[in-house]
Write a protein that holds these residues in place. Structure first.
Motif, mmCIF file in Angstrom:
data_model
loop_
_atom_site.group_PDB
_atom_site.id
_atom_site.type_symbol
_atom_site.label_atom_id
_atom_site.label_comp_id
_atom_site.label_asym_id
_atom_site.label_seq_id
_atom_site.Cartn_x
_atom_site.Cartn_y
_atom_site.Cartn_z
ATOM 1 N N THR A 72 46.749 41.942 41.911
ATOM 2 C CA THR A 72 45.577 42.799 41.948
ATOM 3 C C THR A 72 45.718 43.850 40.872
ATOM 4 O OG1 THR A 72 45.387 42.481 44.341
ATOM 5 C CG2 THR A 72 44.211 44.354 43.393
ATOM 6 N N LYS A 73 44.743 43.929 39.990
ATOM 7 C CA LYS A 73 44.748 44.930 38.933
ATOM 8 C C LYS A 73 43.664 45.950 39.258
ATOM 9 C CE LYS A 73 46.132 41.363 35.775
ATOM 10 N NZ LYS A 73 45.706 40.393 34.796
ATOM 11 N N ILE A 74 44.028 47.222 39.193
ATOM 12 C CA ILE A 74 43.105 48.298 39.552
ATOM 13 C C ILE A 74 43.017 49.295 38.395
ATOM 14 C CG2 ILE A 74 42.609 50.183 41.170
ATOM 15 C CD1 ILE A 74 44.539 48.768 43.125
ATOM 16 N N GLU A 75 41.802 49.686 38.104
ATOM 17 C CA GLU A 75 41.577 50.750 37.126
ATOM 18 C C GLU A 75 40.563 51.720 37.724
ATOM 19 O OE1 GLU A 75 39.376 50.558 33.055
ATOM 20 O OE2 GLU A 75 41.450 49.887 32.728
ATOM 21 N N VAL A 76 40.901 53.010 37.688
ATOM 22 C CA VAL A 76 40.005 54.052 38.191
ATOM 23 C C VAL A 76 39.683 54.974 37.035
ATOM 24 C CG1 VAL A 76 39.706 55.919 39.852
ATOM 25 C CG2 VAL A 76 41.129 53.956 40.453
ATOM 26 N N GLU A 119 34.492 55.411 38.806
ATOM 27 C CA GLU A 119 34.176 53.985 38.785
ATOM 28 C C GLU A 119 35.480 53.242 39.029
ATOM 29 O OE1 GLU A 119 32.473 52.836 35.036
ATOM 30 O OE2 GLU A 119 33.992 53.900 33.886
ATOM 31 N N LEU A 120 35.404 52.208 39.824
ATOM 32 C CA LEU A 120 36.566 51.430 40.214
ATOM 33 C C LEU A 120 36.392 50.008 39.691
ATOM 34 C CD1 LEU A 120 39.168 50.985 41.905
ATOM 35 C CD2 LEU A 120 37.685 50.660 43.897
ATOM 36 N N SER A 172 33.245 47.427 40.054
ATOM 37 C CA SER A 172 33.198 46.070 39.502
ATOM 38 C C SER A 172 34.409 45.316 40.033
ATOM 39 C CB SER A 172 33.188 46.081 37.976
ATOM 40 O OG SER A 172 34.423 46.487 37.458
ATOM 41 N N VAL A 173 34.159 44.120 40.524
ATOM 42 C CA VAL A 173 35.203 43.295 41.112
ATOM 43 C C VAL A 173 35.081 41.897 40.526
ATOM 44 C CG1 VAL A 173 36.221 42.444 43.253
ATOM 45 C CG2 VAL A 173 34.936 44.581 43.267
ATOM 46 N N ARG A 174 36.231 41.355 40.154
ATOM 47 C CA ARG A 174 36.237 40.022 39.545
ATOM 48 C C ARG A 174 37.421 39.226 40.073
ATOM 49 N NH1 ARG A 174 36.779 40.051 33.271
ATOM 50 N NH2 ARG A 174 38.808 39.209 33.722
ATOM 51 N N ARG A 175 37.223 37.933 40.212
ATOM 52 C CA ARG A 175 38.309 37.027 40.582
ATOM 53 C C ARG A 175 38.582 36.148 39.375
ATOM 54 N NH1 ARG A 175 37.524 34.032 45.907
ATOM 55 N NH2 ARG A 175 35.418 34.267 45.184
ATOM 56 N N VAL A 176 39.860 36.027 39.027
ATOM 57 C CA VAL A 176 40.258 35.121 37.948
ATOM 58 C C VAL A 176 41.329 34.190 38.497
ATOM 59 C CG1 VAL A 176 39.685 36.736 36.092
ATOM 60 C CG2 VAL A 176 42.005 36.693 37.001
ATOM 61 N N TYR A 177 41.401 33.019 37.929
ATOM 62 C CA TYR A 177 42.380 32.042 38.361
ATOM 63 C C TYR A 177 43.528 32.036 37.366
ATOM 64 C CZ TYR A 177 38.652 30.761 41.470
ATOM 65 O OH TYR A 177 37.675 30.814 42.423
ATOM 66 N N GLY A 178 44.743 32.151 37.885
ATOM 67 C CA GLY A 178 45.922 32.195 37.050
ATOM 68 C C GLY A 178 47.080 31.507 37.740
ATOM 69 N N CYS A 179 48.288 31.953 37.420
ATOM 70 C CA CYS A 179 49.478 31.304 37.961
ATOM 71 C C CYS A 179 50.143 32.118 39.067
ATOM 72 C CB CYS A 179 50.467 31.020 36.832
ATOM 73 S SG CYS A 179 50.959 32.494 35.933
ATOM 74 N N ARG A 180 49.526 33.237 39.470
ATOM 75 C CA ARG A 180 50.137 34.081 40.505
ATOM 76 C C ARG A 180 49.061 34.804 41.292
ATOM 77 N NH1 ARG A 180 51.375 39.533 38.060
ATOM 78 N NH2 ARG A 180 49.799 39.678 36.464
#
Length: 121
Positions: free
Chosen positions: A114-118, A61-62, A103-111
């Motif tokens: 890309t964070k990946i977990e397998v 799962e990614l 599962s893919v998500r977009r979050v709004y931040g200050c930069r």
């Protein structure tokens, strides 16, 4: 519980499929220079972070989180292909067809990141 194979945070966002591939007039598809450079750089970073000695052979799962510092509109699914290819190139997976849950998500931040977990299933 699923086994954590890789967790990494990368600077920036992957190129979209539209920037990753182009087609010739005859219809032959090829990877762009931007795509090749991105995948080489990211594959190297993933290789360094991966603690396994061999590519994982089972289903995975990614989980991906795109952090963006603006509200520009873009399709989140359009950026996944480059990441999946990098996981194979880096030797985490044998093939990106092993991804059976995504599962893919977009979050709004200050930069831009890309964070990946397998995780093995």
């Amino acid at each position: 519980m699923s086994e954590l194979l890789l967790s990494i945070e990368l600077e920036g966002l992957p190129p979209t499929v539209n920037h990753l591939y182009r087609s010739t007039r005859s219809g032959r598809r090829y990877k762009t220079e931007v795509g090749r450079e991105y995948q080489q750089t990211i594959s190297n970073a993933i290789m360094e972070a991966y603690t396994g000695s061999e590519p994982y052979a089972g289903a995975v799962e990614l989980h991906v989180i795109f952090e963006t510092n603006n509200r520009r509109k873009w399709d989140i699914d359009n950026r996944i292909k480059a990441l999946q290819d990098c996981l194979s190139m880096a030797g985490v997976l044998l093939d990106d067809r092993q991804v059976e849950a995504l599962s893919v998500r977009r979050v709004y931040g200050c930069r831009m990141a890309t964070k990946i977990e397998v995780r093995g299933l």
